[in-house]
Write a protein that holds these residues in place. Structure first.
Motif, short mmCIF file in Angstrom:
data_model
loop_
_atom_site.label_atom_id
_atom_site.label_comp_id
_atom_site.label_asym_id
_atom_site.label_seq_id
_atom_site.Cartn_x
_atom_site.Cartn_y
_atom_site.Cartn_z
N GLY A 69 0.81 -1.22 0.00
CA GLY A 69 0.00 0.00 0.00
C GLY A 69 0.83 1.26 0.00
O GLY A 69 0.29 2.36 0.01
N CYS A 70 2.14 1.15 -0.04
CA CYS A 70 3.06 2.29 -0.01
C CYS A 70 2.88 3.12 -1.28
O CYS A 70 2.86 2.57 -2.38
CB CYS A 70 4.49 1.80 0.13
N GLY A 71 2.79 4.44 -1.12
CA GLY A 71 2.60 5.30 -2.28
C GLY A 71 3.80 6.15 -2.61
O GLY A 71 3.70 7.04 -3.47
N ASP A 72 4.94 5.93 -1.95
CA ASP A 72 6.09 6.77 -2.28
C ASP A 72 7.34 5.95 -2.56
O ASP A 72 7.66 5.64 -3.70
CB ASP A 72 6.35 7.82 -1.19
N SER A 73 8.08 5.54 -1.52
CA SER A 73 9.41 4.96 -1.76
C SER A 73 9.39 3.48 -2.17
O SER A 73 10.24 3.04 -2.95
CB SER A 73 10.28 5.11 -0.51
N CYS A 74 8.44 2.71 -1.65
CA CYS A 74 8.46 1.26 -1.92
C CYS A 74 8.38 0.92 -3.41
O CYS A 74 9.13 0.05 -3.88
CB CYS A 74 7.35 0.55 -1.16
N PRO A 75 7.50 1.58 -4.18
CA PRO A 75 7.47 1.26 -5.61
C PRO A 75 8.79 1.56 -6.31
O PRO A 75 9.20 0.85 -7.23
CB PRO A 75 6.34 2.15 -6.14
N VAL A 76 9.47 2.63 -5.86
CA VAL A 76 10.74 2.98 -6.47
C VAL A 76 11.81 1.95 -6.10
O VAL A 76 12.62 1.54 -6.94
CB VAL A 76 11.19 4.39 -6.03
N GLU A 77 11.81 1.49 -4.85
CA GLU A 77 12.73 0.44 -4.43
C GLU A 77 12.51 -0.82 -5.28
O GLU A 77 13.46 -1.43 -5.77
CB GLU A 77 12.49 0.07 -2.97
N THR A 78 11.24 -1.20 -5.44
CA THR A 78 10.91 -2.41 -6.19
C THR A 78 11.34 -2.28 -7.64
O THR A 78 11.90 -3.21 -8.23
CB THR A 78 9.41 -2.71 -6.09
N ALA A 79 11.08 -1.11 -8.22
CA ALA A 79 11.45 -0.90 -9.62
C ALA A 79 12.97 -0.95 -9.80
O ALA A 79 13.47 -1.48 -10.79
CB ALA A 79 10.90 0.45 -10.10
N ARG A 80 13.70 -0.39 -8.82
CA ARG A 80 15.17 -0.43 -8.91
C ARG A 80 15.67 -1.86 -8.83
O ARG A 80 16.53 -2.28 -9.62
CB ARG A 80 15.77 0.40 -7.78
N LEU A 81 15.15 -2.64 -7.91
CA LEU A 81 15.58 -4.03 -7.79
C LEU A 81 15.19 -4.84 -9.02
O LEU A 81 15.88 -5.79 -9.39
CB LEU A 81 14.99 -4.66 -6.53
N ARG A 82 14.10 -4.46 -9.65
CA ARG A 82 13.71 -5.12 -10.89
C ARG A 82 14.78 -4.90 -11.97
O ARG A 82 15.10 -5.81 -12.74
CB ARG A 82 12.36 -4.58 -11.36
N GLN A 83 15.34 -3.68 -12.01
CA GLN A 83 16.43 -3.42 -12.94
C GLN A 83 17.65 -4.29 -12.62
O GLN A 83 18.29 -4.84 -13.52
CB GLN A 83 16.83 -1.94 -12.88
N VAL A 84 17.96 -4.39 -11.33
CA VAL A 84 19.10 -5.21 -10.92
C VAL A 84 18.87 -6.66 -11.31
O VAL A 84 19.77 -7.34 -11.79
CB VAL A 84 19.33 -5.08 -9.40
N GLN A 85 17.65 -7.13 -11.10
CA GLN A 85 17.33 -8.51 -11.45
C GLN A 85 17.54 -8.76 -12.94
O GLN A 85 18.08 -9.79 -13.34
CB GLN A 85 15.89 -8.84 -11.06
N LYS A 86 17.15 -7.82 -13.76
CA LYS A 86 17.30 -7.99 -15.21
C LYS A 86 18.78 -8.00 -15.61
O LYS A 86 19.18 -8.74 -16.51
CB LYS A 86 16.54 -6.89 -15.95
N LEU A 87 19.58 -7.18 -14.93
CA LEU A 87 21.01 -7.17 -15.23
C LEU A 87 21.67 -8.49 -14.84
O LEU A 87 22.57 -8.97 -15.52
CB LEU A 87 21.69 -6.02 -14.49
N LEU A 88 21.23 -9.08 -13.74
CA LEU A 88 21.82 -10.33 -13.27
C LEU A 88 21.31 -11.54 -14.04
O LEU A 88 21.94 -12.60 -14.04
CB LEU A 88 21.54 -10.51 -11.78
N GLY A 89 20.16 -11.40 -14.66
CA GLY A 89 19.63 -12.47 -15.50
C GLY A 89 19.34 -13.75 -14.75
O GLY A 89 18.77 -13.72 -13.66
N GLU A 90 19.76 -14.88 -15.33
CA GLU A 90 19.43 -16.19 -14.77
C GLU A 90 20.14 -16.49 -13.46
O GLU A 90 19.80 -17.47 -12.78
CB GLU A 90 19.74 -17.28 -15.79
N ARG A 91 21.11 -15.66 -13.07
CA ARG A 91 21.79 -15.91 -11.80
C ARG A 91 20.84 -15.71 -10.62
O ARG A 91 21.03 -16.31 -9.57
CB ARG A 91 23.00 -14.98 -11.67
N VAL A 92 19.82 -14.86 -10.80
CA VAL A 92 18.83 -14.68 -9.74
C VAL A 92 17.98 -15.94 -9.67
O VAL A 92 17.33 -16.32 -10.63
CB VAL A 92 17.95 -13.44 -10.00
N GLY A 93 18.03 -16.58 -8.53
CA GLY A 93 17.34 -17.85 -8.37
C GLY A 93 18.28 -19.04 -8.42
O GLY A 93 17.89 -20.15 -8.07
#
Length: 313
Positions: A69-93
């Motif tokens: 339900g966060c309307g400020d920082s949490c979505p930005v944190e999640t979006a940033r980590l999503r970028q990191v996940q894409k950079l790391l590719g299949e190594r995540v998991g």
């Protein structure tokens, strides 16, 4: 394990500095089963897990605390980590794991977390979790991600720090969730796997990098996790929000200024353009980044400068 060394590591962790134990003490790391609360948690798929045994033991991990339900920082944190996940590719998991744990377990059920994961197109290897409020508070305290006096149970204000670490080696560090995705990806993929000594020659030969303007710094830390500016960065696909190149010429200046300052209020008022963007981009609400007049002016100035630079006029 000498008490002084253990205290030193705790101090380093609190100062957001890496804590690396000597190899001879690898088996005596304080960051083991006796330190971490092995609390029960529930994943977005409804699976029961234990924090230490199932999530972090012998793994390289990134852990943050959010609420859907966060309307400020949490979505930005999640979006940033999503970028990191894409950079790391299949190594995540495989050899790197992401965990986002809710600080609002009363409302963040597994089903709610699953919808949140789908909105952000979170991929495999990134688990969203909920559990008992008291257990989660205990965990946050042990990780140094709880601020006394800020959090009283009635407010959802919380420490925005991200913690990353390698439990097997005992090396942990805090990081800003607004850090460059490339830096975060490098720490998870390289620094936490292999401790490398500083290379003095490489440092001496490093090029001088111009300092970014205030507007550029704001874009990098607050906007780039969801928006591109011209072309998407290598390794990162289409943003969660619209590309911002030319936006200062496409939108009314008054509307754009207000949108940057109070997007939540404009959505609540059902501003037509705000609602159109909300529906167009997977019903992800623009977070309120608490920008002041000076910050908004600097950010808009940078967007206009980049539009001029990239378009040649």
């Amino acid at each position: 394990m000498p008490r002084v060394l253990r205290l030193l590591c705790l101090v380093l962790l609190s100062l957001s500095l890496p804590c690396s134990l000597p190899p001879t003490l690898a088996q005596a790391t304080p960051w083991g089963a006796d330190y971490f609360p092995n609390i029960p948690l529930l994943t977005q798929d409804g699976d029961h897990v234990r924090f230490f045994d199932d999530l972090i033991k012998d793994k390289v991990v990134a852990i943050n605390f959010i609420f859907t339900g966060c309307g400020d920082s949490c979505p930005v944190e999640t979006a940033r980590l999503r970028q990191v996940q894409k950079l790391l590719g299949e190594r995540v998991g495989q050899d790197i794991f992401f965990y986002s744990i809710s600080i609002d377990p009363y409302n963040d059920t597994p089903a709610t977390l699953k919808r949140y994961a789908q909105k952000f197109a979170i991929g495999p290897g990134w688990t969203l979790l909920t559990g008992e409020a008291a257990d989660i508070e205990q965990l946050r305290r042990s990780l140094g991600l709880y601020i006394e006096g800020l959090e009283n149970g009635r407010s959802k204000d919380h420490n925005l720090s991200l913690i990353i670490g390698n439990q097997a080696t005992g090396r942990w560090m805090k990081a800003s969730p607004f850090e460059s995705p490339y830096i975060l990806a490098d720490r998870l993929a390289n620094s936490l796997h292999n401790w490398k000594q500083a290379n003095a020659q490489a440092e001496a030969e490093a090029p001088v990098i111009r300092p970014p303007s205030t507007g550029e710094q704001l874009f990098r830390t607050r906007c780039s996790s969801c928006h591109t500016l011209g072309d998407a960065e290598p390794g990162i696909t289409r943003g969660l929000g619209p590309d911002l190149l030319g936006v200062t010429r496409q939108r009314d200046a008054h509307w754009l200024t207000r949108w940057l300052k109070e997007p939540d209020r404009m959505l609540a008022e059902k501003d037509p353009l705000a609602m159109l963007l909300y529906e167009q981009y997977n019903q992800l609400a623009m977070p309120n980044m608490r920008l002041g007049e000076t910050e908004v002016a600097a950010l808009l100035g940078y967007l206009e400068e980049e539009t001029t630079r990239l378009n040649g006029r």
